[in-house]
Scaffold this active site. Structure first.
Site, PDB file in Angstrom:
ATOM      1  N   GLU A  62       1.281  -1.629   0.249  1.00 12.59           N
ATOM      2  CA  GLU A  62      -0.349  -0.316   0.148  1.00 12.59           C
ATOM      3  C   GLU A  62       0.805   1.204   0.116  1.00 12.59           C
ATOM      4  O   GLU A  62       0.440   2.241  -0.230  1.00 12.59           O
ATOM      5  CB  GLU A  62      -0.796   0.237   1.034  1.00 12.59           C
ATOM      6  CG  GLU A  62      -1.906   1.167   1.330  1.00 12.59           C
ATOM      7  CD  GLU A  62      -2.302   0.932   2.551  1.00 12.59           C
ATOM      8  OE1 GLU A  62      -2.710   2.098   2.755  1.00 12.59           O
ATOM      9  OE2 GLU A  62      -2.494  -0.015   3.556  1.00 12.59           O
ATOM     10  N   ASP A  66       0.643   3.860  -3.014  1.00 15.05           N
ATOM     11  CA  ASP A  66       0.723   5.756  -3.080  1.00 15.05           C
ATOM     12  C   ASP A  66       1.685   6.194  -3.327  1.00 15.05           C
ATOM     13  O   ASP A  66       1.536   6.879  -4.444  1.00 15.05           O
ATOM     14  CB  ASP A  66       1.040   5.410  -1.280  1.00 15.05           C
ATOM     15  CG  ASP A  66       0.641   7.155  -1.236  1.00 15.05           C
ATOM     16  OD1 ASP A  66      -0.520   7.009  -1.661  1.00 15.05           O
ATOM     17  OD2 ASP A  66       1.024   6.954  -0.408  1.00 15.05           O
ATOM     18  N   ASN A 131      -7.519   1.212   0.535  1.00 18.38           N
ATOM     19  CA  ASN A 131      -5.859   0.198   0.753  1.00 18.38           C
ATOM     20  C   ASN A 131      -5.764  -0.477   0.001  1.00 18.38           C
ATOM     21  O   ASN A 131      -4.159  -0.852  -0.772  1.00 18.38           O
ATOM     22  CB  ASN A 131      -6.161   0.722   1.664  1.00 18.38           C
ATOM     23  CG  ASN A 131      -6.076   0.891   3.484  1.00 18.38           C
ATOM     24  OD1 ASN A 131      -5.761   2.691   2.892  1.00 18.38           O
ATOM     25  ND2 ASN A 131      -6.647   0.936   3.839  1.00 18.38           N
ATOM     26  N   GLU A 134      -4.518   0.760  -3.770  1.00 17.14           N
ATOM     27  CA  GLU A 134      -2.988   0.963  -3.925  1.00 17.14           C
ATOM     28  C   GLU A 134      -2.375  -0.283  -3.257  1.00 17.14           C
ATOM     29  O   GLU A 134      -1.057   0.112  -3.964  1.00 17.14           O
ATOM     30  CB  GLU A 134      -2.593   2.317  -2.473  1.00 17.14           C
ATOM     31  CG  GLU A 134      -3.712   3.526  -2.856  1.00 17.14           C
ATOM     32  CD  GLU A 134      -2.766   4.034  -1.246  1.00 17.14           C
ATOM     33  OE1 GLU A 134      -3.033   5.289  -2.026  1.00 17.14           O
ATOM     34  OE2 GLU A 134      -3.479   3.882  -0.440  1.00 17.14           O
TER      35      GLU A 134
END
Length: 246
Positions: A62, A66, A131, A134
């Protein structure tokens, strides 16, 4: 990483072969290393570890995803809006990668259906959708590199959702907008937050928003942050004409 495949086939509700096919449909190419994708859908509650004893969960992916998403969106905005300064580009990127938008993307792809967890799905918060989205981007980067990552983001995020003129008018935080207006107009504001047990004993938070000593909006929600945002939204619409003319 064979240990991951063994764990996966034993405990995950979607069998390995089916999972491989479903992931291929989502990402648009055949995965080279399925292990990264297995990790992207493993919740920490599964208590899995790799051969070195490191915990297996989507959280590290994650973090990586991101960063990849932010990088690709930043490059796209930089190229598409040559007149935009740093502040403008930062604000536009924030609108595209907002938690609300990422949750919507993850929900549209039904990514939660692939998650291995000891926690019932209904107990997950809304943010798990974003989440996992990502984490999936992070898995793509590990599996196929930056170019594949960029292509996926372009296909799943930029092409269907990034409309710059519309984004310019999109509000991502009514609270921030309202506070900015109050500060500019030298108005005092105060959020009075209190617990408010709703019907059936559900734990809620109530908010009274005051501007210049007068209560202008009230709201209730399951968290303080959401209650403040809801009250701010109501206040914004009450003062919209004044705010938008400043």
């Amino acid at each position: 990483m064979r240990i991951l495949k063994k764990i996966f086939s034993r405990s995950r509700p979607v069998e390995g072969g089916i999972f491989f096919g479903e992931i291929e449909k989502i990402i648009g190419f055949k995965p080279l290393n399925i292990d990264s994708y297995i990790m992207a859908f493993t919740h920490r509650s599964s208590n899995k570890t790799d051969a070195k004893g490191n915990p297996i969960s989507y959280e590290r992916l994650e973090f990586l995803g991101d960063a990849m998403l932010s990088s690709v969106i930043a490059a796209h905005l930089f190229n598409q809006v040559p007149s935009g300064d740093e502040g403008y580009l930062t604000k536009m990127r924030s609108k595209i990668v907002s938690r609300e938008h990422l949750n919507e993307l993850g929900r549209d792809l039904n990514l939660i259906s692939f998650v291995e967890s000891k926690v019932p799905a209904q107990h997950f918060g809304d943010n798990i959708h974003g989440n996992i989205f990502e984490a999936l981007i992070g898995a793509i980067y590990l599996d196929a590199g930056y170019a594949a990552c960029e292509k996926f983001i372009n296909t799943r995020v930029i092409m269907p959702y990034v409309d710059i003129p519309k984004l310019e008018g999109k509000v991502i935080s009514y609270k921030s907008l309202l506070i900015e207006w109050c500060q500019k107009e030298k108005k005092t504001f105060h959020y009075d937050v209190y617990e408010d047990n709703g019907i059936g004993g559900e734990r809620l938070f109530g908010v009274k928003l005051s501007i210049d000593g007068k209560v202008v909006a009230k709201a209730r929600a399951v968290s303080k942050k959401k209650a403040e945002e809801k009250a701010s939204q109501r206040a914004y619409f009450a003062f919209q004409e004044k705010i938008n003319t400043k």
